[in-house]
Write a protein that holds these residues in place. Sequence first.
Motif, PDB file in Angstrom:
ATOM      1  N   GLN A  41       0.822  -1.214   0.000  1.00  0.00           N
ATOM      2  CA  GLN A  41       0.000   0.000   0.000  1.00  0.00           C
ATOM      3  C   GLN A  41       0.857   1.266   0.000  1.00  0.00           C
ATOM      4  O   GLN A  41       1.841   1.376   0.730  1.00  0.00           O
ATOM      5  CB  GLN A  41      -0.893  -0.010   1.237  1.00  0.00           C
ATOM      6  CG  GLN A  41      -1.947   1.040   1.268  1.00  0.00           C
ATOM      7  CD  GLN A  41      -2.856   0.833   2.464  1.00  0.00           C
ATOM      8  OE1 GLN A  41      -2.486   0.263   3.483  1.00  0.00           O
ATOM      9  NE2 GLN A  41      -4.080   1.297   2.340  1.00  0.00           N
ATOM     10  N   GLY A  42       0.467   2.200  -0.859  1.00  0.00           N
ATOM     11  CA  GLY A  42       1.111   3.504  -0.894  1.00  0.00           C
ATOM     12  C   GLY A  42       2.422   3.566  -1.657  1.00  0.00           C
ATOM     13  O   GLY A  42       3.072   4.610  -1.684  1.00  0.00           O
ATOM     14  N   LEU A  43       2.808   2.473  -2.293  1.00  0.00           N
ATOM     15  CA  LEU A  43       4.056   2.464  -3.051  1.00  0.00           C
ATOM     16  C   LEU A  43       3.774   2.713  -4.532  1.00  0.00           C
ATOM     17  O   LEU A  43       2.721   2.338  -5.037  1.00  0.00           O
ATOM     18  CB  LEU A  43       4.778   1.121  -2.879  1.00  0.00           C
ATOM     19  CG  LEU A  43       5.188   0.760  -1.455  1.00  0.00           C
ATOM     20  CD1 LEU A  43       5.842  -0.606  -1.433  1.00  0.00           C
ATOM     21  CD2 LEU A  43       6.104   1.822  -0.865  1.00  0.00           C
ATOM     22  N   ASP A  44       4.732   3.298  -5.210  1.00  0.00           N
ATOM     23  CA  ASP A  44       4.577   3.510  -6.644  1.00  0.00           C
ATOM     24  C   ASP A  44       5.123   2.306  -7.412  1.00  0.00           C
ATOM     25  O   ASP A  44       5.677   1.369  -6.823  1.00  0.00           O
ATOM     26  CB  ASP A  44       5.226   4.824  -7.091  1.00  0.00           C
ATOM     27  CG  ASP A  44       6.727   4.878  -6.875  1.00  0.00           C
ATOM     28  OD1 ASP A  44       7.397   3.809  -6.893  1.00  0.00           O
ATOM     29  OD2 ASP A  44       7.253   5.987  -6.690  1.00  0.00           O
ATOM     30  N   VAL A  48       7.436  -0.953  -5.919  1.00  0.00           N
ATOM     31  CA  VAL A  48       7.009  -2.355  -5.822  1.00  0.00           C
ATOM     32  C   VAL A  48       7.908  -3.270  -6.650  1.00  0.00           C
ATOM     33  O   VAL A  48       7.906  -4.480  -6.455  1.00  0.00           O
ATOM     34  CB  VAL A  48       5.525  -2.581  -6.203  1.00  0.00           C
ATOM     35  CG1 VAL A  48       4.601  -1.888  -5.221  1.00  0.00           C
ATOM     36  CG2 VAL A  48       5.233  -2.207  -7.625  1.00  0.00           C
ATOM     37  N   ARG A  49       8.692  -2.692  -7.537  1.00  0.00           N
ATOM     38  CA  ARG A  49       9.635  -3.464  -8.353  1.00  0.00           C
ATOM     39  C   ARG A  49      11.001  -3.611  -7.691  1.00  0.00           C
ATOM     40  O   ARG A  49      11.821  -4.409  -8.138  1.00  0.00           O
ATOM     41  CB  ARG A  49       9.852  -2.781  -9.701  1.00  0.00           C
ATOM     42  CG  ARG A  49       8.680  -2.822 -10.604  1.00  0.00           C
ATOM     43  CD  ARG A  49       8.934  -1.921 -11.822  1.00  0.00           C
ATOM     44  NE  ARG A  49       7.810  -1.971 -12.700  1.00  0.00           N
ATOM     45  CZ  ARG A  49       7.612  -2.930 -13.597  1.00  0.00           C
ATOM     46  NH1 ARG A  49       8.495  -3.887 -13.747  1.00  0.00           N
ATOM     47  NH2 ARG A  49       6.540  -2.920 -14.353  1.00  0.00           N
ATOM     48  N   GLU A  50      11.278  -2.845  -6.656  1.00  0.00           N
ATOM     49  CA  GLU A  50      12.593  -2.875  -6.030  1.00  0.00           C
ATOM     50  C   GLU A  50      12.881  -4.274  -5.512  1.00  0.00           C
ATOM     51  O   GLU A  50      12.075  -4.879  -4.812  1.00  0.00           O
ATOM     52  CB  GLU A  50      12.686  -1.851  -4.897  1.00  0.00           C
ATOM     53  CG  GLU A  50      14.102  -1.702  -4.398  1.00  0.00           C
ATOM     54  CD  GLU A  50      14.304  -0.490  -3.522  1.00  0.00           C
ATOM     55  OE1 GLU A  50      15.123  -0.586  -2.600  1.00  0.00           O
ATOM     56  OE2 GLU A  50      13.656   0.543  -3.764  1.00  0.00           O
ATOM     57  N   ASP A 104       5.044  -4.908 -17.581  1.00  0.00           N
ATOM     58  CA  ASP A 104       4.155  -5.407 -16.532  1.00  0.00           C
ATOM     59  C   ASP A 104       3.927  -4.300 -15.511  1.00  0.00           C
ATOM     60  O   ASP A 104       4.870  -3.652 -15.078  1.00  0.00           O
ATOM     61  CB  ASP A 104       4.767  -6.632 -15.855  1.00  0.00           C
ATOM     62  CG  ASP A 104       4.912  -7.794 -16.810  1.00  0.00           C
ATOM     63  OD1 ASP A 104       3.950  -8.079 -17.542  1.00  0.00           O
ATOM     64  OD2 ASP A 104       5.990  -8.414 -16.825  1.00  0.00           O
ATOM     65  N   THR A 105       2.660  -4.108 -15.133  1.00  0.00           N
ATOM     66  CA  THR A 105       2.332  -3.007 -14.231  1.00  0.00           C
ATOM     67  C   THR A 105       1.776  -3.504 -12.899  1.00  0.00           C
ATOM     68  O   THR A 105       1.214  -4.603 -12.809  1.00  0.00           O
ATOM     69  CB  THR A 105       1.285  -2.061 -14.859  1.00  0.00           C
ATOM     70  OG1 THR A 105       0.044  -2.777 -14.981  1.00  0.00           O
ATOM     71  CG2 THR A 105       1.748  -1.542 -16.212  1.00  0.00           C
ATOM     72  N   TRP A 106       1.921  -2.655 -11.899  1.00  0.00           N
ATOM     73  CA  TRP A 106       1.341  -2.918 -10.589  1.00  0.00           C
ATOM     74  C   TRP A 106      -0.176  -3.014 -10.691  1.00  0.00           C
ATOM     75  O   TRP A 106      -0.792  -3.899 -10.102  1.00  0.00           O
ATOM     76  CB  TRP A 106       1.747  -1.841  -9.595  1.00  0.00           C
ATOM     77  CG  TRP A 106       0.930  -1.913  -8.337  1.00  0.00           C
ATOM     78  CD1 TRP A 106      -0.028  -1.051  -7.927  1.00  0.00           C
ATOM     79  CD2 TRP A 106       0.979  -2.944  -7.364  1.00  0.00           C
ATOM     80  NE1 TRP A 106      -0.577  -1.472  -6.736  1.00  0.00           N
ATOM     81  CE2 TRP A 106       0.035  -2.651  -6.370  1.00  0.00           C
ATOM     82  CE3 TRP A 106       1.731  -4.115  -7.225  1.00  0.00           C
ATOM     83  CZ2 TRP A 106      -0.180  -3.455  -5.262  1.00  0.00           C
ATOM     84  CZ3 TRP A 106       1.519  -4.922  -6.118  1.00  0.00           C
ATOM     85  CH2 TRP A 106       0.575  -4.596  -5.153  1.00  0.00           C
ATOM     86  N   GLU A 107      -0.793  -2.107 -11.447  1.00  0.00           N
ATOM     87  CA  GLU A 107      -2.251  -2.095 -11.557  1.00  0.00           C
ATOM     88  C   GLU A 107      -2.767  -3.427 -12.097  1.00  0.00           C
ATOM     89  O   GLU A 107      -3.734  -3.980 -11.578  1.00  0.00           O
ATOM     90  CB  GLU A 107      -2.720  -0.949 -12.456  1.00  0.00           C
ATOM     91  CG  GLU A 107      -2.523   0.437 -11.866  1.00  0.00           C
ATOM     92  CD  GLU A 107      -1.084   0.941 -11.939  1.00  0.00           C
ATOM     93  OE1 GLU A 107      -0.273   0.436 -12.768  1.00  0.00           O
ATOM     94  OE2 GLU A 107      -0.731   1.821 -11.138  1.00  0.00           O
ATOM     95  N   GLU A 108      -2.116  -3.949 -13.115  1.00  0.00           N
ATOM     96  CA  GLU A 108      -2.536  -5.232 -13.684  1.00  0.00           C
ATOM     97  C   GLU A 108      -2.319  -6.356 -12.688  1.00  0.00           C
ATOM     98  O   GLU A 108      -3.191  -7.206 -12.488  1.00  0.00           O
ATOM     99  CB  GLU A 108      -1.767  -5.511 -14.983  1.00  0.00           C
ATOM    100  CG  GLU A 108      -2.151  -6.825 -15.668  1.00  0.00           C
ATOM    101  CD  GLU A 108      -1.503  -8.061 -15.060  1.00  0.00           C
ATOM    102  OE1 GLU A 108      -2.178  -9.116 -15.011  1.00  0.00           O
ATOM    103  OE2 GLU A 108      -0.337  -7.981 -14.587  1.00  0.00           O
ATOM    104  N   ALA A 109      -1.149  -6.386 -12.060  1.00  0.00           N
ATOM    105  CA  ALA A 109      -0.835  -7.460 -11.116  1.00  0.00           C
ATOM    106  C   ALA A 109      -1.814  -7.465  -9.942  1.00  0.00           C
ATOM    107  O   ALA A 109      -2.323  -8.516  -9.546  1.00  0.00           O
ATOM    108  CB  ALA A 109       0.604  -7.320 -10.610  1.00  0.00           C
ATOM    109  N   VAL A 171      12.492  -0.800   0.902  1.00  0.00           N
ATOM    110  CA  VAL A 171      11.976   0.243   0.011  1.00  0.00           C
ATOM    111  C   VAL A 171      11.898   1.593   0.719  1.00  0.00           C
ATOM    112  O   VAL A 171      12.376   2.607   0.204  1.00  0.00           O
ATOM    113  CB  VAL A 171      10.589  -0.143  -0.545  1.00  0.00           C
ATOM    114  CG1 VAL A 171       9.910   1.025  -1.235  1.00  0.00           C
ATOM    115  CG2 VAL A 171      10.718  -1.328  -1.503  1.00  0.00           C
ATOM    116  N   ASP A 172      11.266   1.644   1.897  1.00  0.00           N
ATOM    117  CA  ASP A 172      11.057   2.949   2.531  1.00  0.00           C
ATOM    118  C   ASP A 172      11.231   2.960   4.043  1.00  0.00           C
ATOM    119  O   ASP A 172      10.862   3.922   4.712  1.00  0.00           O
ATOM    120  CB  ASP A 172       9.687   3.508   2.153  1.00  0.00           C
ATOM    121  CG  ASP A 172       8.525   2.716   2.732  1.00  0.00           C
ATOM    122  OD1 ASP A 172       8.748   1.695   3.417  1.00  0.00           O
ATOM    123  OD2 ASP A 172       7.365   3.116   2.491  1.00  0.00           O
TER     124      ASP A 172
END
Length: 177
Positions: A41-44, A48-50, A104-109, A171-172
Amino acid sequence: MTTTEQPARDPRLGPSGLAGEREMLEGWLEYHRATLAKKCQGLDDKQVRERSVPPSDLSLLGLVRHMAEVERAWFRRILIGEDAGPIYYTEEDRDRDFHASEDDTWEEAYATWQAEIARARDIAAEHGLDDVAVRPDRRSGEPFNLRWIYTHMIEEYARHNGHADLLRERVDGATGD
């Protein structure tokens, strides 16, 4: 909401300590599904790919794609014998769920994962805990019942949620359950 209605239970609280067996199994599975979603949640898309650490390809995006494959396999292919092919992996790359390309995108996954969860819930709702899956274990030939599948799914999510904890912290810096 009227005074007689109860607010919806937050799945991140886990099931009631007095729940029956099925409610307990479903509650812990929902808890772990929600935990993985919370870790992302809240990641771009870049975050999320890191990846964790070389040589690992592990990322939050990869974990979500992997869990979409796992939901599909256990509930659709194994429990009911549906001819549901792979979403991400191929014969050439059995770990393609973890190997996201730039396309490949986060939205699709995320949408795919949520759709597989919804389908898994629908399938499970039609079965009792003692109902035996159509497909047996590919190695031993032993059958599975829905109770075993739920327990395995909880274990699978719990293990990968541990990975997600470390990935999110990388990541953060966010920690916690």
